[in-house]
Design a protein around this motif. Sequence first.
Motif, PDB file in Angstrom:
ATOM      1  N   ARG A 187      -0.934   6.528  11.026  1.00 58.97           N
ATOM      2  CA  ARG A 187      -1.126   7.886  10.527  1.00 58.97           C
ATOM      3  C   ARG A 187      -2.083   7.841   9.347  1.00 58.97           C
ATOM      4  NH1 ARG A 187       4.290   7.219  10.442  1.00 58.97           N
ATOM      5  NH2 ARG A 187       4.402   7.657   8.211  1.00 58.97           N
ATOM      6  N   ILE A 188      -2.479   9.002   8.917  1.00 57.98           N
ATOM      7  CA  ILE A 188      -3.440   9.067   7.817  1.00 57.98           C
ATOM      8  C   ILE A 188      -2.884   8.405   6.559  1.00 57.98           C
ATOM      9  CG2 ILE A 188      -2.713  11.327   6.940  1.00 57.98           C
ATOM     10  CD1 ILE A 188      -5.760  11.917   6.589  1.00 57.98           C
ATOM     11  N   GLU A 189      -1.553   8.423   6.390  1.00 58.77           N
ATOM     12  CA  GLU A 189      -0.942   7.807   5.213  1.00 58.77           C
ATOM     13  C   GLU A 189      -1.219   6.299   5.150  1.00 58.77           C
ATOM     14  OE1 GLU A 189       0.974  11.629   5.887  1.00 58.77           O
ATOM     15  OE2 GLU A 189       0.641   9.893   7.220  1.00 58.77           O
ATOM     16  N   SER A 230      -3.957   2.037   2.025  1.00 60.51           N
ATOM     17  CA  SER A 230      -4.844   0.884   1.890  1.00 60.51           C
ATOM     18  C   SER A 230      -5.899   1.113   0.810  1.00 60.51           C
ATOM     19  CB  SER A 230      -5.529   0.590   3.225  1.00 60.51           C
ATOM     20  OG  SER A 230      -6.294  -0.595   3.158  1.00 60.51           O
ATOM     21  N   GLY A 231      -6.212   2.397   0.529  1.00 60.34           N
ATOM     22  CA  GLY A 231      -7.214   2.704  -0.487  1.00 60.34           C
ATOM     23  C   GLY A 231      -6.652   3.260  -1.779  1.00 60.34           C
ATOM     24  N   ALA A 232      -5.334   3.128  -1.989  1.00 59.85           N
ATOM     25  CA  ALA A 232      -4.697   3.703  -3.183  1.00 59.85           C
ATOM     26  C   ALA A 232      -4.724   2.699  -4.332  1.00 59.85           C
ATOM     27  CB  ALA A 232      -3.264   4.110  -2.859  1.00 59.85           C
ATOM     28  N   LEU A 233      -5.893   2.488  -4.905  1.00 60.14           N
ATOM     29  CA  LEU A 233      -6.055   1.498  -5.978  1.00 60.14           C
ATOM     30  C   LEU A 233      -5.487   2.036  -7.292  1.00 60.14           C
ATOM     31  CD1 LEU A 233      -7.287  -1.275  -6.738  1.00 60.14           C
ATOM     32  CD2 LEU A 233      -9.348  -0.033  -7.434  1.00 60.14           C
ATOM     33  N   PRO A 234      -4.474   1.374  -7.863  1.00 55.48           N
ATOM     34  CA  PRO A 234      -3.908   1.829  -9.132  1.00 55.48           C
ATOM     35  C   PRO A 234      -4.778   1.356 -10.303  1.00 55.48           C
ATOM     36  CG  PRO A 234      -2.733  -0.126  -8.368  1.00 55.48           C
ATOM     37  CD  PRO A 234      -3.733   0.215  -7.307  1.00 55.48           C
ATOM     38  N   PRO A 235      -4.762   2.069 -11.420  1.00 52.91           N
ATOM     39  CA  PRO A 235      -4.022   3.313 -11.676  1.00 52.91           C
ATOM     40  C   PRO A 235      -4.805   4.563 -11.314  1.00 52.91           C
ATOM     41  CG  PRO A 235      -5.054   2.578 -13.685  1.00 52.91           C
ATOM     42  CD  PRO A 235      -5.429   1.566 -12.634  1.00 52.91           C
ATOM     43  N   ALA A 236      -5.953   4.391 -10.631  1.00 54.84           N
ATOM     44  CA  ALA A 236      -6.754   5.563 -10.301  1.00 54.84           C
ATOM     45  C   ALA A 236      -6.018   6.499  -9.359  1.00 54.84           C
ATOM     46  CB  ALA A 236      -8.084   5.126  -9.675  1.00 54.84           C
ATOM     47  N   PHE A 237      -5.412   5.945  -8.293  1.00 57.09           N
ATOM     48  CA  PHE A 237      -4.834   6.780  -7.250  1.00 57.09           C
ATOM     49  C   PHE A 237      -3.331   6.586  -7.134  1.00 57.09           C
ATOM     50  CE2 PHE A 237      -9.212   5.661  -5.859  1.00 57.09           C
ATOM     51  CZ  PHE A 237      -9.771   6.895  -6.154  1.00 57.09           C
TER      52      PHE A 237
END
Length: 388
Positions: free
Chosen positions: A193-195, A200-207
């Motif tokens: 799913r889109i999640e 995979s692209g949720a780089l902390p602490p930006a996202f």
Amino acid sequence: MDTKPQHPAGHRYAPVARPDNCGRIALVLQGGGALGAYQGGVYQALHEAGLEPEWVSGVSIGAINAALIAGNAPDRRLAALCEFWDRITDRTIWPHTPDGDIYRQSRNTISALTTALFGQPGLFNPHKINPWLLPPGAREATSFYDNTPLKETLEELVDFKRLNSGDVHFSVGAVHVLTGNFVFFDNRKEEIRIEHVLASGALPPAFPMVKIGTDYFWDGGIVSNTPLQHLLAQDDDINSLVFQVDLFSARGDLPRTMSDVLGRHKDIMYSSRTRQVTDNFARLQRWKSRCYEALQKVPEAELTDEQRAMRDKLSDLPQATILQLIYQQKSYEGNARDYEFSADSMHEHWKNGHEDTLSTLNRKDWLEMPPGNIGVVTHDVHRENEGR
């Protein structure tokens, strides 16, 4: 008059023949933010040569590019990639950049600063309140940006029904926030799913971390920025031609300024461990070959059914040819190059990926599968004279 730089024009190149004994063409895409346009150029060259990947795997921006490829029909993939990259870089910072490194460096610096302050079209927006000012547990207390624009962009450009059809093997890497374990989401094992792509692209602490089921995930790049190991670890006998596209180079110059230090630190931290992965794979192949040779010497009557099955499986070990395509940093690019999303830089990165791939494909001898007693070979157009 439209003076906007264009992607390299499509060409009808003579198709590149699939190597003998090659059962799988794989495209493996590293994370690297804005540098991911380089991967678009790589795919364009492969598409023009008639080498459509049968497995695409990525981390972070590589996962997004992989989804755009796997989630579209072959005749729509290049258009989807171009649309995505044109859309997320559709903001003019400087109407014109004079020639010269100092002007390009200034443009890139202002472009990166603009992204950091105001977000990026089609990708992310800054939260209205700084997370440091929010109480624990608040929805926006663990990230600086909202990635809803990326979600909307992917929903428009990626057909997840097609992605899950199995026509193309698709996998992306992420990190479990609580355990720190690196995991792969694979369309051969679960519905994507889109999640999964956003995680995979949720780089902390930006996202913000992404919830999937009852678990939370971050960008896979904080543990391993390349999914090559996942491909080589497959328990199958399929020979693979792998295009490994890296956006950070492990090799670099000695830093001379603080900007150099920050950039070199990022290179080392996110550069692919391709050599380590391939060395381990080759070592494992050698031990498997020795095990097979030992089992061959044991009389048939003395072997158990399990040992016979092992012997038969070891008789045909898979081989892999890995073609490394590593983005080469320009002298005027600073340490913020992975979030410098100007259209000029995007088209430059795309063009570099296209040219590097054409140069690689011109080496016909590199496309061959290695001998069975070797297991894996790697080639890199930027290091072809180093005796690798």
